[in-house]
Design a protein around this motif. Structure first.
Motif, PDB file in Angstrom:
ATOM      1  N   CYS A 219       0.802  -1.234   0.000  1.00  0.00           N
ATOM      2  CA  CYS A 219       0.000   0.000   0.000  1.00  0.00           C
ATOM      3  C   CYS A 219       0.831   1.279   0.000  1.00  0.00           C
ATOM      4  O   CYS A 219       0.373   2.309  -0.476  1.00  0.00           O
ATOM      5  CB  CYS A 219      -0.997   0.002   1.156  1.00  0.00           C
ATOM      6  N   GLU A 265      -3.518  -6.612  -1.376  1.00  0.00           N
ATOM      7  CA  GLU A 265      -4.106  -5.615  -0.480  1.00  0.00           C
ATOM      8  C   GLU A 265      -5.331  -4.965  -1.111  1.00  0.00           C
ATOM      9  O   GLU A 265      -5.393  -4.772  -2.329  1.00  0.00           O
ATOM     10  CB  GLU A 265      -3.087  -4.501  -0.152  1.00  0.00           C
ATOM     11  N   CYS A 368      -5.812  -0.460   5.194  1.00  0.00           N
ATOM     12  CA  CYS A 368      -5.695  -1.514   4.201  1.00  0.00           C
ATOM     13  C   CYS A 368      -6.039  -2.858   4.811  1.00  0.00           C
ATOM     14  O   CYS A 368      -5.962  -3.051   6.020  1.00  0.00           O
ATOM     15  CB  CYS A 368      -4.278  -1.553   3.615  1.00  0.00           C
TER      16      CYS A 368
HETATM   17 ZN    ZN Z   1      -1.061  -1.996   3.632  1.00  0.00          ZN
END
Ligand code: ZN
Ligand code: AMP
Length: 400
Positions: A219, A265, A368
């Motif tokens: 992320c 993710e 996330c």
């Molecule tokens: Zn993440």
């Protein structure tokens, strides 16, 4: 002293400089992997530290080694307080059909080959099982209309510095370099470099200064892509899969802890409520999925493996604000659990550090949902074995 003697392993034992509470023994044990290159194995209990080390200096381990170990103990155990573990889902006692460690059979059948410590090639059984899990995670992402992204494997060090990653987890970094742009260096390398058991025999000054790392997570790339501008549309759901790298030294012994692994993710960026609500919806959707695949697991509050100096402060912070919950699957063969995924909320940390702004000018919040693909497949095999005929129907019927 013969070099053979100097290199044969020996066991040393001593009492920790401060009593180690139960909930910290695992955390301290995993940190000892980074204390000294000569430590081959570490075992930590409340009142005993046992190390297997490469002996040197006439078979004695120097006081300096014990002093470094005690530094870790004192910094992590002194004044520590027990985090309140919050359990959001508990299906740890779901019946499962298998009790062995799948690793020996996977290696024996050639379904897994080890290229180096923590670096594995996976054969068709695991590849298909991972494709099945991936299809389910992609369906989860689609249920949020998450936009697909593809991120690079390298990540610039200066980016990570902006989000303080340097202080957080330096022990697990994998640094990427290349030969300096210098004809003499390249000639010398191409003619004389050899790789022995310790690695490439190349003078360190042949390498350029380090500007990039191998990504530790997926992320971050999205946050960097959104940095220093207003967030288009005021909110975003995105998804990506990527190679991730965490060097975990002597802890890299099986498929459950890898140097190079893959993570899927689903990422949320926007106002606080948008992120928190979607993290919660994702958890509920995943709970249904875990029920369908009959997995034994628990979801509980957790913290990231920060480096020693930062550990106490950061762990307390993450736990107080419920920033991280882990999906911990049961590993019946060792009566323990393994984190196969996590639900994370970073508050406005990335929004502030990277200047990602919402339409009202305030920093964006981020969160996330992250799944370790090899780990979830490994935990599934540990619960149901290697024969698809014995797997829950939901999985068997959807195998690619
Ligand atoms: Zn993440
Ligand atoms: P984290 O960002 O630490 O919550 O990691 C997300 C997920 O990636 C974890 O829940 C694991 O499933 C997976 N993961 C993390 N570290 C490793 C590792 N060293 N080897 C394999 N999988 C990992």
């Amino acid at each position: 002293m013969s070099s053979e003697k100097a290199n044969s392993p020996m066991r040393i034992e001593f009492a920790p400089a401060a009593p180690i509470p139960d909930y910290l023994t695992g955390e301290i044990q995993s940190k000892l992997a980074y204390v000294d290159e000569r430590i081959l194995r570490a075992q930590v209990s409340a009142d005993r530290i046992t190390l297997e080390v490469l002996a040197w200096d006439e078979g004695r381990a120097p006081a300096e080694l014990e002093e470094k170990v005690q530094r870790v103990v004192l910094s992590m155990a002194k004044g520590a307080f027990k985090p309140k573990v919050q359990v959001l889902e508990d299906y740890i006692d779901r019946p499962v059909s298998y009790r062995q460690d799948p690793m020996a059979e996977l290696l024996g059948r050639g379904e897994v080959s080890q290229e180096a410590n923590g670096v594995y090639t996976l054969g068709p059984l695991l590849a298909r099982l991972i494709d099945f899990f991936e299809s389910q995670f992609i369906a989860l992402a689609e249920s949020f209309d998450a936009a697909p992204y593809r991120f690079p494997t390298l990540i610039p060090a200066r980016y990570l510095e902006r989000v303080n990653y340097v202080r957080g987890c330096p022990q697990s970094w994998t640094l990427a370099s290349h030969l300096r742009e210098d004809l003499d260096v390249i000639d010398e390398f191409s003619q004389h470099a050899v790789c022995d058991h310790q690695g490439l025999t190349t003078p360190p000054d042949s390498f350029a200064s380090i500007q990039a790392l191998l990504s530790p997570a997926v992320c971050y790339h999205l946050y960097f892509a959104l940095a220093d501008k207003p967030l288009p549309g005021g909110q975003l759901a995105a998804t990506a899969v990527g190679n991730c790298f965490r060097y975990e030294a002597i802890n890299l012994t099986s498929l459950d802890r890898m140097w190079n692994f893959t993570m899927r993710e689903v990422i949320f960026v926007g106002p606080k409520d948008f992120v928190l609500e979607n993290r919660e919806i994702a958890r509920q959707r995943m709970a249904k999925f875990f029920e369908q695949i009959e997995m034994a697991y628990r979801v509980e509050s957790a913290n990231d493996p920060f480096f020693i100096g930062e550990f106490r402060k950061q762990a307390a912070f993450q736990s107080a604000f419920q920033l991280k919950f882990e999906i911990r699957a049961r590993l019946p063969f060792k009566d323990s659990t393994l984190a196969v995924g996590s639900y994370n909320y970073h508050q406005d940390f990335f929004g502030r550090s990277l200047n990602i702004s919402l339409p009202d000018g305030s920093p964006a919040h981020t969160g996330c949902v992250a799944f370790g693909l090899e780990r979830i497949a490994f935990a599934f095999l540990a619960q149901f074995g290697l024969d698809p005929a014995g797997w829950p129907a939901h999985v068997r019927e959807r195998l690619p």
